[in-house]
Design a protein around this motif. Structure first.
Motif, PDB file in Angstrom:
ATOM      1  N   CYS A 131       0.753  -1.314   0.044  1.00  0.00           N
ATOM      2  CA  CYS A 131      -0.079   0.076  -0.119  1.00  0.00           C
ATOM      3  C   CYS A 131       0.891   1.162   0.018  1.00  0.00           C
ATOM      4  N   GLY A 132       0.655   2.304  -1.006  1.00  0.00           N
ATOM      5  CA  GLY A 132       1.515   3.293  -0.926  1.00  0.00           C
ATOM      6  C   GLY A 132       0.963   4.309  -2.065  1.00  0.00           C
ATOM      7  N   TYR A 133       1.774   5.406  -2.297  1.00  0.00           N
ATOM      8  CA  TYR A 133       1.335   6.315  -3.209  1.00  0.00           C
ATOM      9  C   TYR A 133       2.624   6.849  -3.877  1.00  0.00           C
ATOM     10  N   LEU A 134       2.335   7.478  -5.102  1.00  0.00           N
ATOM     11  CA  LEU A 134       3.284   8.219  -5.778  1.00  0.00           C
ATOM     12  C   LEU A 134       2.945   9.578  -5.632  1.00  0.00           C
ATOM     13  N   PHE A 143       3.366  11.096 -17.483  1.00  0.00           N
ATOM     14  CA  PHE A 143       3.560  10.131 -16.546  1.00  0.00           C
ATOM     15  C   PHE A 143       2.201   9.628 -16.348  1.00  0.00           C
ATOM     16  N   TYR A 144       1.175  10.620 -16.270  1.00  0.00           N
ATOM     17  CA  TYR A 144      -0.166  10.332 -15.782  1.00  0.00           C
ATOM     18  C   TYR A 144      -0.737   9.558 -16.820  1.00  0.00           C
ATOM     19  N   SER A 145      -0.716   9.885 -17.930  1.00  0.00           N
ATOM     20  CA  SER A 145      -1.188   9.054 -19.080  1.00  0.00           C
ATOM     21  C   SER A 145      -0.858   7.613 -19.186  1.00  0.00           C
ATOM     22  N   GLN A 146       0.462   7.562 -18.774  1.00  0.00           N
ATOM     23  CA  GLN A 146       0.920   5.965 -18.561  1.00  0.00           C
ATOM     24  C   GLN A 146       0.460   5.294 -17.331  1.00  0.00           C
ATOM     25  N   LEU A 147       0.259   6.118 -16.341  1.00  0.00           N
ATOM     26  CA  LEU A 147      -0.249   5.514 -15.031  1.00  0.00           C
ATOM     27  C   LEU A 147      -1.519   5.137 -15.141  1.00  0.00           C
ATOM     28  N   LEU A 148      -2.329   5.770 -15.943  1.00  0.00           N
ATOM     29  CA  LEU A 148      -3.719   5.524 -16.164  1.00  0.00           C
ATOM     30  C   LEU A 148      -4.027   4.332 -16.897  1.00  0.00           C
ATOM     31  N   ARG A 149      -2.848   3.821 -17.700  1.00  0.00           N
ATOM     32  CA  ARG A 149      -3.349   2.661 -18.357  1.00  0.00           C
ATOM     33  C   ARG A 149      -2.979   1.392 -17.396  1.00  0.00           C
ATOM     34  N   CYS A 150      -2.501   1.327 -16.009  1.00  0.00           N
ATOM     35  CA  CYS A 150      -2.594   0.163 -15.374  1.00  0.00           C
ATOM     36  C   CYS A 150      -3.942   0.015 -14.954  1.00  0.00           C
ATOM     37  N   LYS A 151      -4.051  -1.360 -14.667  1.00  0.00           N
ATOM     38  CA  LYS A 151      -5.442  -1.928 -14.309  1.00  0.00           C
ATOM     39  C   LYS A 151      -5.661  -2.214 -13.097  1.00  0.00           C
ATOM     40  N   ILE A 152      -6.772  -2.579 -12.531  1.00  0.00           N
ATOM     41  CA  ILE A 152      -7.013  -2.962 -11.165  1.00  0.00           C
ATOM     42  C   ILE A 152      -5.951  -4.172 -10.468  1.00  0.00           C
ATOM     43  N   PRO A 153      -5.437  -3.980  -9.363  1.00  0.00           N
ATOM     44  CA  PRO A 153      -5.910  -3.680  -8.156  1.00  0.00           C
ATOM     45  C   PRO A 153      -5.448  -2.183  -7.959  1.00  0.00           C
TER      46      PRO A 153
END
Length: 163
Positions: A131-134, A143-153
């Motif tokens: 559990c953490g944060y960037l 960076f945000y556009s790449q990060l938003l490509r990540c899927k659940i969880p």
């Protein structure tokens, strides 16, 4: 592409690079006897023509050494990476275990090329959980556009950094 880690390094960073880029994606820098990354080596290495380094990773406080880098050293690393257009990942997962330097050891750097990693897992006894944060600049659209490509969880909350 290549990534710099400093020896002694946190094995998970090395494994992540090896899984995505193979061994040729890894560039290992050294630290001095006090555990501070060799900044002259970093500057020289990043200034080499045709180098493929896209990211530098620094763990602070260091794992496995426990060495905490002072703000001026971190600022020099931020500046070197910024001058060369290289991402800087500051892994501050163990920030709660540095009782010598206080909060000044873990400053936020608002530059667009800097990504901070923080964790709840270590400081709040959540062993086994990740559990953490960037934290990064709000203007860091790439960076945000790449990060938003990540899927659940994974879940993401965008919050504005204010100094």
């Amino acid at each position: 592409d290549q990534c710099v880690v400093f020896k002694p390094y946190y094995f998970n960073h090395v494994m992540a690079v090896q899984m995505t880029q193979g061994n040729e994606g890894l560039v290992v820098g050294s630290c001095n006897t006090e555990g501070t990354p060799d900044l002259q080596w970093l500057e020289t290495t990043l200034s080499q023509p045709n180098n493929k380094i896209q990211m530098v990773t620094v763990v602070n406080p260091g794992n496995p050494t426990g060495v905490s880098l002072k703000r001026d050293v971190l600022q020099q690393i931020v500046d070197i990476c910024g001058k060369r257009g290289v991402w800087l990942v500051l892994d501050c997962t163990y920030e709660h275990f540095d009782h010598l330097h206080g909060s000044d050891t873990f400053p936020g750097f608002p530059q667009e090329h800097v990504i901070h990693i923080f964790s709840f897992s270590k400081g709040h006894a959540l062993a086994g959980f990740r559990c953490g944060y960037l934290v990064t600049s709000k203007s860091n659209d790439k960076f945000y556009s790449q990060l938003l490509r990540c899927k659940i969880p994974f879940s993401f909350v965008v919050h504005e950094y204010r100094k």
